[in-house]
Design an enzyme around this catalytic site. Structure first.
Site, mmCIF file in Angstrom:
data_model
loop_
_atom_site.group_PDB
_atom_site.id
_atom_site.type_symbol
_atom_site.label_atom_id
_atom_site.label_comp_id
_atom_site.label_asym_id
_atom_site.label_seq_id
_atom_site.Cartn_x
_atom_site.Cartn_y
_atom_site.Cartn_z
ATOM 1 N N ASP A 56 0.906 -1.192 -0.622
ATOM 2 C CA ASP A 56 0.128 0.245 0.024
ATOM 3 C C ASP A 56 0.820 0.814 -0.028
ATOM 4 O O ASP A 56 0.571 2.729 -0.191
ATOM 5 C CB ASP A 56 -0.975 -0.060 0.939
ATOM 6 C CG ASP A 56 -2.030 -1.587 1.338
ATOM 7 O OD1 ASP A 56 -2.766 -1.437 0.085
ATOM 8 O OD2 ASP A 56 -2.744 -2.085 2.253
ATOM 9 N N ARG A 64 -5.182 6.602 -1.435
ATOM 10 C CA ARG A 64 -3.629 6.261 -0.913
ATOM 11 C C ARG A 64 -2.940 7.464 -2.853
ATOM 12 O O ARG A 64 -2.488 7.644 -2.769
ATOM 13 C CB ARG A 64 -3.391 5.055 -1.606
ATOM 14 C CG ARG A 64 -3.499 4.912 -0.526
ATOM 15 C CD ARG A 64 -3.140 3.188 0.222
ATOM 16 N NE ARG A 64 -3.117 2.358 0.941
ATOM 17 C CZ ARG A 64 -4.167 2.452 1.861
ATOM 18 N NH1 ARG A 64 -3.548 3.509 2.639
ATOM 19 N NH2 ARG A 64 -4.407 1.470 3.143
#
Ligand code: S3P
Length: 443
Positions: free
Chosen positions: A331, A403
């Site tokens: 991530d 993100r």
């Protein structure tokens, strides 16, 4: 329709002061699910207050768990008390379970629901509706679940008639903590053992929590990074628990990189989970020449936690990244691409094809956004190479991905001219206070 939000970030620094990142998203999801099937009252302190983890909590309530938010937000986070129904006490939901944007909710619940003898349907937003579900459906069908999904059982919505599972041995084609966790949750209901092998070790929060609840989970490391997990289904009930969720390293990562790329920055990021399966970014940053300090190391509810001290460092070296390191920072790749854009030379990321099937295609979103900011990027099927250089402000589309929105907001700090992030509301998926924290630290 969600309101689209535009945020303009000016190149401004330094980032200075202290912050406490929001609670860990992965651990919060798992805590809500496991509390819902434990036998009695569990207390979860600092449960993440964000869109994804609200989807999981709402689904568990729809399945019969009782949940009460006993303390609202604030610096210590919110406390949620969940009265679990026991392993076999969930009920058939009366409506479609809305998983929103959350792949973790849908994949983990696919495992749980496969074990339960009733009918359920899960659906999600536009992004989630395009994410591959075959990776959980194939092995869950092998365990005996009856599952159907769109486009020959590949995409949401997913419908399940669960029950009658048997344990299997399964070699996962990709390292995925979501798939592993789905199979472990299904394995709780199966006859016989469930044995899962992942090509590379991924985050192990589910294994840690299940062991804490009294389930028999064994892990064995094999050659080349392979990782095998064996679950023996529990004979008795799962114990209710008290748990404090640490801060999310993946959320902290944006500010770690932010401090490294803006002159005179210095941050103390407090109460961050530093599970070694999550902190691969720290090893890469070390290779780039940045020293990050871990202070006040401790263990909280079975997870390692520390305060992270980060200081602007000066020039960063380029890096190469791939293979078994990818799951340890999966991530963090978007924000690591920002660090690569600021490094002196060309950095190469490979073996990261999984990024194409996240909340957006993160390889193409990063390549396109960085190019708009004046950086030379080459895109490959499973990664990208990024040539460090000066960045200029640009208009960036978040692609609805939290993100991506946060990575480019950090890039903006080191660019020349303003950067406008379209679709900035996406930060609410994991870090609702991101922009207010950014503003405070820039003061
Ligand atoms: C997660 C696992 C990872 C990660 C996601 C959260 C989890 O996904 O990218 O944000 O909580 O298990 P994959 O399992 O698809 O790698």
């Amino acid at each position: 329709m969600k309101m689209k939000m535009k945020v303009t970030v000016e190149p401004k620094g330094p980032l200075r002061g202290e912050l406490v990142p929001p609670a860990d998203k992965s651990i919060s999801h798992r805590a809500a699910i496991l509390a819902g099937i434990a036998d009695g009252k569990s207390i979860i302190r600092n449960y993440l207050e964000a869109a994804d983890t609200s989807s999981t909590l709402a689904a568990m309530i729809a399945l019969g768990a009782e949940a009460e938010i006993v303390k609202k937000g604030g610096s210590k986070g919110r406390t949620v008390v969940i009265r679990g129904r026991g392993l076999h006490g969930l009920k058939e939901p009366g409506a479609v379970l809305d998983c929103g944007n959350s792949g973790t909710t849908m994949r983990l619940l696919a495992g749980l629901l496969s074990g339960n003898p009733f009918y359920s349907v899960m659906a999600g937003d536009e992004s989630l509706s395009c994410r591959p579900m075959g990776r959980v459906i194939v092995p869950l069908k092998r365990m005996g679940a009856r599952i159907m999904a769109r486009q020959e059982d590949k995409y949401p919505p997913v419908s399940i008639r669960g029950g009658g599972l048997k344990g299997i041995s399964y070699e996962m084609p990709v390292a995925s903590a979501q798939v592993k966790s789905a199979l472990l949750l299904a394995g709780l209901y199966a006859e016989g053992k469930t044995v899962i092998t992942e090509p590379f070790a991924s985050r192990d929060h589910t294994e840690r929590m299940l062991s804490g609840l009294g389930a028999a989970v064994e892990t064995k490391r094999g050659a080349g990074g392979r990782n095998t997990i064996k679950l023996t289904p529990p004979e008795g009930p799962l114990k209710p628990f008290e748990l404090e969720v640490p801060g999310d390293f993946s959320s902290a990562a944006f500010f770690i990189i932010g401090a490294l790329i803006t002159g005179k920055s210095e941050l103390l990021i407090k109460n961050v989970g530093i599970n070694p399966r999550r902190t691969g970014l720290l090893s890469v940053l070390e290779r780039m020449g940045a020293g990050i300090g871990l202070e006040n190391k401790r263990e909280v509810s079975g997870e390692p936690v520390a305060d992270i001290h980060v200081k602007h460092h000066g020039a960063l070296s380029p890096f190469r990244l791939g293979g078994k390191e990818i799951p340890l920072l999966v991530d963090e790749v978007p924000v690591l691409c920002v660090a690569a854009a600021m490094a002196q030379g060309t950095s190469r990321i490979s073996g990261a094809g999984e990024l194409r099937v996240k909340e957006s295609d993160r390889i193409s979103a990063m390549a396109e956004g960085l190019r708009r900011m004046g950086i030379r990027v080459e895109e490959a099927k499973d990664g990208l190479s990024i040539e460090g250089g000066p960045m200029t402000g640009a208009g960036i589309e978040s692609m609805g991905d939290h993100r991506i929105a946060m990575a480019f907001s950090i890039a903006a700090l080191a660019a020349r001219g303003k950067t406008r992030i379209d679709g900035a509301e996406a930060v609410g998926i994991s870090y609702p206070g991101f922009f207010s924290t950014l503003r405070r630290l820039l003061r």
